[in-house]
Design an enzyme around this catalytic site. Sequence first.
Site, mmCIF file in Angstrom:
data_model
loop_
_atom_site.group_PDB
_atom_site.id
_atom_site.type_symbol
_atom_site.label_atom_id
_atom_site.label_comp_id
_atom_site.label_asym_id
_atom_site.label_seq_id
_atom_site.Cartn_x
_atom_site.Cartn_y
_atom_site.Cartn_z
ATOM 1 N N ASP A 77 0.843 -1.202 0.000
ATOM 2 C CA ASP A 77 0.000 0.000 0.000
ATOM 3 C C ASP A 77 0.877 1.251 0.000
ATOM 4 O O ASP A 77 1.670 1.466 0.912
ATOM 5 C CB ASP A 77 -0.930 -0.004 1.218
ATOM 6 C CG ASP A 77 -2.099 0.965 1.044
ATOM 7 O OD1 ASP A 77 -1.881 2.100 0.543
ATOM 8 O OD2 ASP A 77 -3.224 0.612 1.411
ATOM 9 N N SER A 127 -7.087 4.360 -1.996
ATOM 10 C CA SER A 127 -6.873 2.907 -1.972
ATOM 11 C C SER A 127 -8.121 2.086 -2.260
ATOM 12 O O SER A 127 -8.016 0.926 -2.651
ATOM 13 C CB SER A 127 -6.334 2.471 -0.613
ATOM 14 O OG SER A 127 -5.058 2.999 -0.400
ATOM 15 N N THR A 190 -7.864 -2.158 1.015
ATOM 16 C CA THR A 190 -7.273 -3.198 0.151
ATOM 17 C C THR A 190 -7.785 -4.604 0.479
ATOM 18 O O THR A 190 -8.288 -5.287 -0.420
ATOM 19 C CB THR A 190 -5.732 -3.123 0.188
ATOM 20 O OG1 THR A 190 -5.346 -1.781 -0.110
ATOM 21 C CG2 THR A 190 -5.110 -4.062 -0.818
ATOM 22 N N ASP A 344 2.007 2.686 3.617
ATOM 23 C CA ASP A 344 1.174 3.870 3.374
ATOM 24 C C ASP A 344 1.057 4.749 4.617
ATOM 25 O O ASP A 344 1.144 5.980 4.532
ATOM 26 C CB ASP A 344 -0.212 3.371 2.942
ATOM 27 C CG ASP A 344 -1.202 4.485 2.646
ATOM 28 O OD1 ASP A 344 -0.960 5.225 1.674
ATOM 29 O OD2 ASP A 344 -2.201 4.600 3.362
ATOM 30 N N ASP A 385 -0.922 0.027 -4.818
ATOM 31 C CA ASP A 385 -2.195 0.602 -5.246
ATOM 32 C C ASP A 385 -1.993 2.025 -5.767
ATOM 33 O O ASP A 385 -2.659 2.470 -6.680
ATOM 34 C CB ASP A 385 -3.245 0.534 -4.131
ATOM 35 C CG ASP A 385 -2.698 0.941 -2.776
ATOM 36 O OD1 ASP A 385 -1.503 1.290 -2.673
ATOM 37 O OD2 ASP A 385 -3.470 0.914 -1.803
ATOM 38 N N HIS A 386 -1.025 2.741 -5.186
ATOM 39 C CA HIS A 386 -0.742 4.127 -5.577
ATOM 40 C C HIS A 386 0.593 4.516 -4.978
ATOM 41 O O HIS A 386 1.144 3.779 -4.163
ATOM 42 C CB HIS A 386 -1.844 5.067 -5.054
ATOM 43 C CG HIS A 386 -2.038 4.912 -3.575
ATOM 44 N ND1 HIS A 386 -1.135 5.415 -2.663
ATOM 45 C CD2 HIS A 386 -2.978 4.257 -2.858
ATOM 46 C CE1 HIS A 386 -1.524 5.085 -1.446
ATOM 47 N NE2 HIS A 386 -2.638 4.382 -1.524
HETATM 48 ZN ZN LIG Z 1 -3.116 6.118 2.037
#
Ligand SMILES: [Zn+2]
Length: 524
Positions: A77, A127, A190, A344, A385-386
Amino acid sequence: MKFLNSVLALGVATTIAACSESGASTAETRTAPPALSTDQRNSTWYRDAQSRLQQASQRQIDNTPGAAKNIILFVGDGMGISTVTAARILAGQQQGRTGEEYQLSFEQMPFAGLIKTYNTNQQTSDSAGTASALMTGVKTKAGVLNVDETVARGDCKAGLEHPLTTALDLAELHGKRTGIISTARITHATPASTYAKVPERGWEYQAPEGCRDIAAQLVEMDRGDGIDVILGGGRRAFIPQSVTDLEGEKGKRTDGRNLVQEWKNRYGAAATYIEDEKGFKAVDAAKTDKLLGLFQPSHMRYESDRENDKAGEPSLSEMTAKGLELVQKGEDGYFMLVEGGRIDHGHHAGNAYNALTDAVEFAKAVQVAMDNTSTEDTLIIVTADHSHAFTMAGYPTRGNPILGKVIGNDEHGAPQDAPQLAADGKPYTTLGYANGAGFADLGDETNSDARRDAPAHSGRVDLTEIDTTKPGFYQESLVPTGSETHGGEDVGIWARGPGSHLLTGTNEQNYVFHVMVRSGGLLD
Ligand SMILES: [Zn+2]
């Protein structure tokens, strides 16, 4: 080889003839290109690249649809490219190397590509929308889980009318075993993207009349026989407010339901519920068919903070090993999602230390999967995811501590003996954030959540006397925001096993689902 040589020879002859005709050069005055020097050939760079080339050129591609009996999707993440590079250097330096040359487990996979992460309504994604894209094959809005892009965020009725089927749903319907593992709450975006369909990712333990919350959807899952292995945080979403858990925290449910009990009742004797490290270690895979482990009221600890946990909890790599043992019990293969959920959170706090140490642990979990599966029948995919607003900059010398201040090279290319000073006369770190709460020095504090109690501090600070490699150092940020934000650039994707070659090039995030479905034969 002979054929290749003759083609090359022909090419040279043609070039010379063309040059002669144009009068620019003549065959007689042209000298052959210089041969490589012995030093060049003997260089380790040359030799390493040659052996890498040898391996790559012998690569066999299994293009058969359905050849991947098993699929493991790893999601780091927020693990953008700069995070992967910095984590690789940190991991190498932890082993006493310079670091830049090191390769994380998944970087040794044969295929890699880039993934575009935007949501249908957001340039820089969240997310929930991104995880939905990975799991359902279509992009959707930020903040929603597995409902299509026509649904307004938070619209219960529209959400019920436009649900999307997930890759895990399909795996369950195929009789495969399934698992979800995360260091975040198991109801967080997620992991929830494998099973929940909600127009608001925040409905983890409560939803408006007529809709079901995410935790309830997990224990009531009706595709196949439900998810076989569930390991992560987020206990509070499963127990009522009237119940206090073993770590002294109350549940969050307002409907009085105890979903842990409901889950136990549903699966009976073959099911094991665990909530601490002791329970985790005692799990007998041979006797356990269904496993639910909820190790924290909220998210699990950062890897660097794990030893401070009251009840004790397993690491991501330990959970991955246990999860594999359990899903590998079936005859028909498995689908497993493993998320490094707190990379993240370290970034959101502006704390590279925890983001990177969690990324290193994530790479270790991937290694566990690589060591315990076959490339013949198991597709392993690793992606994010990013990204994040996280930068690696300046001109630090080779091997400079990645969490340190920039020490550059002198005019001869040799390392200087003191950190470089910026135009404001102050030293600066290699790692930094474009936005966020900015600098804080919490010393040896290993829990980045503690940053929330320290004041926001945008811009520059005199770091001369500060040890920036400590766990509690928070990098400077340019734009002051309460929390550092996601980044909008592409993320990497790495893969091995049947169908992994399809993940090269630059693709939309929802494409990943299509590769999983084709390779796993999930719609056949
Ligand atoms: Zn985040």
